[in-house]
Design an enzyme around this catalytic site. Structure first.
Site, short mmCIF file in Angstrom:
data_model
loop_
_atom_site.label_atom_id
_atom_site.label_comp_id
_atom_site.label_asym_id
_atom_site.label_seq_id
_atom_site.Cartn_x
_atom_site.Cartn_y
_atom_site.Cartn_z
N HIS A 56 0.98 -1.20 -0.11
CA HIS A 56 0.07 -0.15 -0.40
C HIS A 56 0.81 1.21 -0.21
O HIS A 56 0.21 2.54 -0.42
CB HIS A 56 -1.32 0.40 0.88
CG HIS A 56 -1.60 1.23 1.73
ND1 HIS A 56 -3.05 1.43 1.16
CD2 HIS A 56 -1.29 2.09 1.81
CE1 HIS A 56 -3.59 2.78 1.78
NE2 HIS A 56 -2.42 2.85 2.05
N GLU A 57 2.25 0.88 0.42
CA GLU A 57 3.21 2.70 1.08
C GLU A 57 3.52 2.81 -0.59
O GLU A 57 4.05 3.69 -0.52
CB GLU A 57 3.66 2.39 1.99
CG GLU A 57 2.95 2.36 3.63
CD GLU A 57 2.13 3.37 3.93
OE1 GLU A 57 2.06 5.05 2.79
OE2 GLU A 57 1.42 3.41 4.45
N HIS A 112 1.41 4.30 -2.99
CA HIS A 112 1.49 6.10 -2.80
C HIS A 112 2.46 6.12 -3.35
O HIS A 112 2.76 7.71 -4.01
CB HIS A 112 1.40 6.34 -1.26
CG HIS A 112 0.31 6.05 -1.10
ND1 HIS A 112 -0.50 6.72 -1.32
CD2 HIS A 112 -0.37 5.75 0.74
CE1 HIS A 112 -1.94 6.91 0.01
NE2 HIS A 112 -1.37 6.25 0.76
N GLU A 120 -6.57 7.33 -0.49
CA GLU A 120 -6.29 5.86 -0.31
C GLU A 120 -7.12 4.79 -0.78
O GLU A 120 -6.42 3.91 -0.97
CB GLU A 120 -6.92 6.50 1.48
CG GLU A 120 -5.93 6.98 2.73
CD GLU A 120 -4.25 6.40 2.70
OE1 GLU A 120 -4.42 5.45 2.57
OE2 GLU A 120 -3.29 7.11 2.55
#
Length: 304
Positions: free
Chosen positions: A130-131, A134, A201
């Site tokens: 997930h990071e 980003h 997100e």
């Protein structure tokens, strides 16, 4: 659609900033406000990553000090076709993580000790993916810019209160207008900032699930982190609430619903989207990640 929505929201935030400057000092006030915004954004572009990492006492780690975490980040970064980011650990019992950096070549992933200790390897892979999403989506830069513009709006409205409140007869907003501007402009900026954060997100959840290849790993991690965030305080985040939007789960408090004042989508909504994605994964017999797609092969797990 998420990029289009983000662009519209950023344009709205910029227009709000220009409007505040214009109300305070007409055309010259708008120009001064833009100069201030440009200067703060330039500073944030080059220094925001170091500032936030220092704020949380993050320490860089390598294969000698945190071998499993660093290797996992390296494997997932390769799957995402990203340069290897720097890896940091924060000595904090609350499980959480964030990414920072102005571009993929100058990026960092920071995780708390609580995250590494509480999650399984699969769940940790979901969070790291997930990071990395980003970073790949350039969200770290977008969120820095939105936070900087929102902060500049608050600063400019304070100037307006002192210097614009007595100019009601000369084209200024007057005392009533200044009071309304001081309250409503930062509120509107905060709402736009939170809307951008929630949009990014959802996108990072989707791409992160594709990077690690298993949406439910991330879903399980989100539930664990959200539950723990209600019970374990993050004192550094409490002292710097403006950085709350950077974390995978709001480190300040858990909001049960998606509302205008939440820095993140509700965990229930995020899990529901990941469950839907997992259903697509199963019905299609798997989906390729960004690197495997180019090779035309089905992805393997990051440890097998």
């Amino acid at each position: 659609m998420s990029y289009f929505k983000t662009a519209i929201l950023l344009a709205g935030l910029t227009a709000l900033f220009m409007g505040v400057g214009y109300l305070i000092g007409g055309s010259s006030g708008a120009m001064i406000a833009l100069v201030v915004a440009a200067a703060t954004n330039l500073f944030a572009y080059w220094n925001s990553d170091r500032m936030v990492l220092s704020m949380y006492g993050a320490q860089e780690v390598d294969e000698r000090s945190a071998p499993e975490l660093v290797r996992l980040v390296a494997e997932l970064a390769a799957r995402a076709n990203l340069p290897m980011p720097k890896v940091y650990l924060m000595d904090n019992p609350q499980p959480n993580a964030f990414a920072t950096g102005r571009n993929p070549r100058n990026a960092a992933v920071a995780a708390t000790t609580g995250l590494v200790q509480m999650l399984s390897r699969e769940e940790l892979a979901g969070v790291i993916a997930h990071e990395l999403a980003h970073i790949k989506n350039h969200d770290t830069l977008i969120m820095t810019l939105t936070a900087t513009i929102a902060g500049a709006i608050s600063m400019v409205t304070q100037f307006g209160m002192f210097f614009g409140g007595h100019r009601g007869n000369n084209g200024g907003p007057g005392i009533v207008g200044s009071l309304a501007m001081m309250i409503l402009a930062p509120l509107a900026a905060m709402i736009v900032q939170m809307a951008i954060s929630r949009t990014r997100e959802y996108s990072a959840d989707n791409l992160g699930a594709r990077i690690c290849g298993q949406p439910m790993w991330l879903a399980s991690a989100l539930v664990k982190i959200d539950n723990a965030a209600h019970q374990i305080p993050n004192m550094e985040a409490e002292r710097s609430p403006a950085t709350a939007h950077m974390f995978i789960i709001n480190p300040l408090s858990g909001h049960g619903v998606d509302n205008l004042f939440s820095t993140h989508p509700s965990t229930e909504n995020r899990v529901r989207e990941l469950q839907r994605l997992a259903g697509e994964f199963g019905s299609r017999g798997g989906f390729p990640n960004t690197q495997a797609q180019a090779a035309g092969s089905r992805p393997r797990g990051p440890w097998g």
